[in-house]
Design a protein around this motif. Structure first.
Motif, PDB file in Angstrom:
ATOM      1  N   CYS A 260      -9.486  -2.920 -11.731  1.00  0.00           N
ATOM      2  CA  CYS A 260      -8.982  -1.667 -11.172  1.00  0.00           C
ATOM      3  C   CYS A 260      -8.264  -0.879 -12.264  1.00  0.00           C
ATOM      4  CB  CYS A 260      -8.031  -1.930 -10.009  1.00  0.00           C
ATOM      5  SG  CYS A 260      -8.845  -2.168  -8.428  1.00  0.00           S
TER       6      CYS A 260
ATOM      7  N   VAL B  86       0.845  -1.200   0.000  1.00  0.00           N
ATOM      8  CA  VAL B  86       0.000   0.000   0.000  1.00  0.00           C
ATOM      9  C   VAL B  86       0.877   1.245   0.000  1.00  0.00           C
ATOM     10  CG1 VAL B  86      -1.623   1.358   1.378  1.00  0.00           C
ATOM     11  CG2 VAL B  86      -2.004  -1.096   1.051  1.00  0.00           C
TER      12      VAL B  86
ATOM     13  N   TYR C 192      -1.948  -0.012  -3.405  1.00  0.00           N
ATOM     14  CA  TYR C 192      -2.841  -1.166  -3.326  1.00  0.00           C
ATOM     15  C   TYR C 192      -2.023  -2.410  -2.990  1.00  0.00           C
ATOM     16  CZ  TYR C 192      -1.155  -2.787  -7.897  1.00  0.00           C
ATOM     17  OH  TYR C 192      -0.372  -3.238  -8.932  1.00  0.00           O
TER      18      TYR C 192
ATOM     19  N   THR D 165     -11.368  -2.507   1.048  1.00  0.00           N
ATOM     20  CA  THR D 165     -10.908  -3.894   1.081  1.00  0.00           C
ATOM     21  C   THR D 165     -11.991  -4.794   0.485  1.00  0.00           C
ATOM     22  OG1 THR D 165     -11.829  -4.561   3.246  1.00  0.00           O
ATOM     23  CG2 THR D 165      -9.733  -3.374   3.262  1.00  0.00           C
TER      24      THR D 165
ATOM     25  N   PHE E 105      -8.453   4.947  -6.671  1.00  0.00           N
ATOM     26  CA  PHE E 105      -8.603   3.866  -7.645  1.00  0.00           C
ATOM     27  C   PHE E 105     -10.055   3.706  -8.097  1.00  0.00           C
ATOM     28  CE2 PHE E 105      -4.637   2.961  -5.581  1.00  0.00           C
ATOM     29  CZ  PHE E 105      -3.833   2.481  -6.611  1.00  0.00           C
TER      30      PHE E 105
ATOM     31  N   PHE F 140      -7.015  -1.222  -1.358  1.00  0.00           N
ATOM     32  CA  PHE F 140      -6.583  -0.107  -2.205  1.00  0.00           C
ATOM     33  C   PHE F 140      -7.091   1.222  -1.652  1.00  0.00           C
ATOM     34  CE2 PHE F 140     -10.432  -1.980  -3.987  1.00  0.00           C
ATOM     35  CZ  PHE F 140     -11.273  -0.895  -4.180  1.00  0.00           C
ATOM     36  N   GLU F 141      -6.409   2.282  -2.008  1.00  0.00           N
ATOM     37  CA  GLU F 141      -6.767   3.605  -1.539  1.00  0.00           C
ATOM     38  C   GLU F 141      -8.106   4.029  -2.142  1.00  0.00           C
ATOM     39  OE1 GLU F 141      -3.669   6.492  -1.962  1.00  0.00           O
ATOM     40  OE2 GLU F 141      -2.112   5.100  -1.296  1.00  0.00           O
TER      41      GLU F 141
END
Length: 224
Positions: free
Chosen positions: A162, A23, A28, A144, A190, A185-186
């Motif tokens: 993604c 991350v 991610y 998540t 994304f 992932f943020e």
């Protein structure tokens, strides 16, 4: 043997540190075998039990508060928010709290809490391209997804697609929803979508949140 004792017997690993590293490096992380087959089976048992009760699963919507609405042209999954009232869900939440501690210790992210729901995608269901949080307007920091699907084949569809945050029309990866795999992932960076599934697709979707409460406004616990 008690379910909790089976879970507790899992040997320690460095998967949490690996997720934090990925991350930090790329925004991610994808972690196969984040949970064991025993844990997958236990969560599926809870999931299937919910499906036996009318109204336990609700059609998912988009928006927040007064703007919340269902829209089958955007998403077609059915959800049930997880509150940890069963041993498998509580153990899953405990595992995610361990991840939260690791992320905060390593990355200083200020993650305040975690919320999650079961998600069922019936055959043919999808979730069109979207982003989980808009910059400056959300308390969701990390998204998540944990997958609960055995023997998933390439022809089954249902991948998480993604997109590159620097090139929003460029596909970064397509991830099959294989049992035990966790993706993190943020939330603000994304864009992603769930491609149409050709068989029922089970997962647990969740979000690590930061606390944006003020003296005049309190963060709601869920986006629904």
């Amino acid at each position: 043997m008690a379910l909790a004792s089976i879970f507790d017997r899992r040997p320690p690993d460095d998967s949490l540190e690996t997720i934090a590293y990925d991350v930090e490096r790329q925004g991610y992380a994808v972690m196969p075998d984040f949970i064991t087959a025993v844990e997958v089976d236990a969560l599926l048992q809870v999931f299937h039990g919910l499906r036996q009760h009318e109204d336990a699963l609700q059609p998912a919507g988009i928006g927040r508060g007064d703007d919340y609405q269902t829209n089958n042209f955007v998403r077609q999954d059915w959800i049930h928010w997880i509150d940890g009232t069963t041993a498998p869900t509580q153990l899953f939440l405990d595992r995610m709290r361990d991840l939260q501690v690791t992320l905060n210790r390593r990355l200083f992210m200020g993650l305040f809490d975690y919320e999650a729901h079961f998600a069922l995608y019936p055959e043919g269901a999808f979730y069109k391209k979207h982003i989980d949080a808009f910059q400056g307007h959300s308390n969701r920091r990390l998204s998540t997804v944990l997958y609960l699907n055995y023997d998933w084949q390439p022809t089954d569809g249902g991948e998480l697609r993604c997109y590159d945050p620097d090139e929003p029309n460029q596909v970064l990866f397509d991830l099959p929803p294989a049992a035990g795999t966790l993706v993190v992932f943020e939330s603000e960076r994304f864009w992603h979508e769930v491609l149409p599934a050709k068989r029922r697709r089970f997962s647990v979707a969740g979000w690590f949140r930061i606390n944006t409460s003020t003296s005049s406004r309190v963060d709601p616990p869920h986006w629904y």
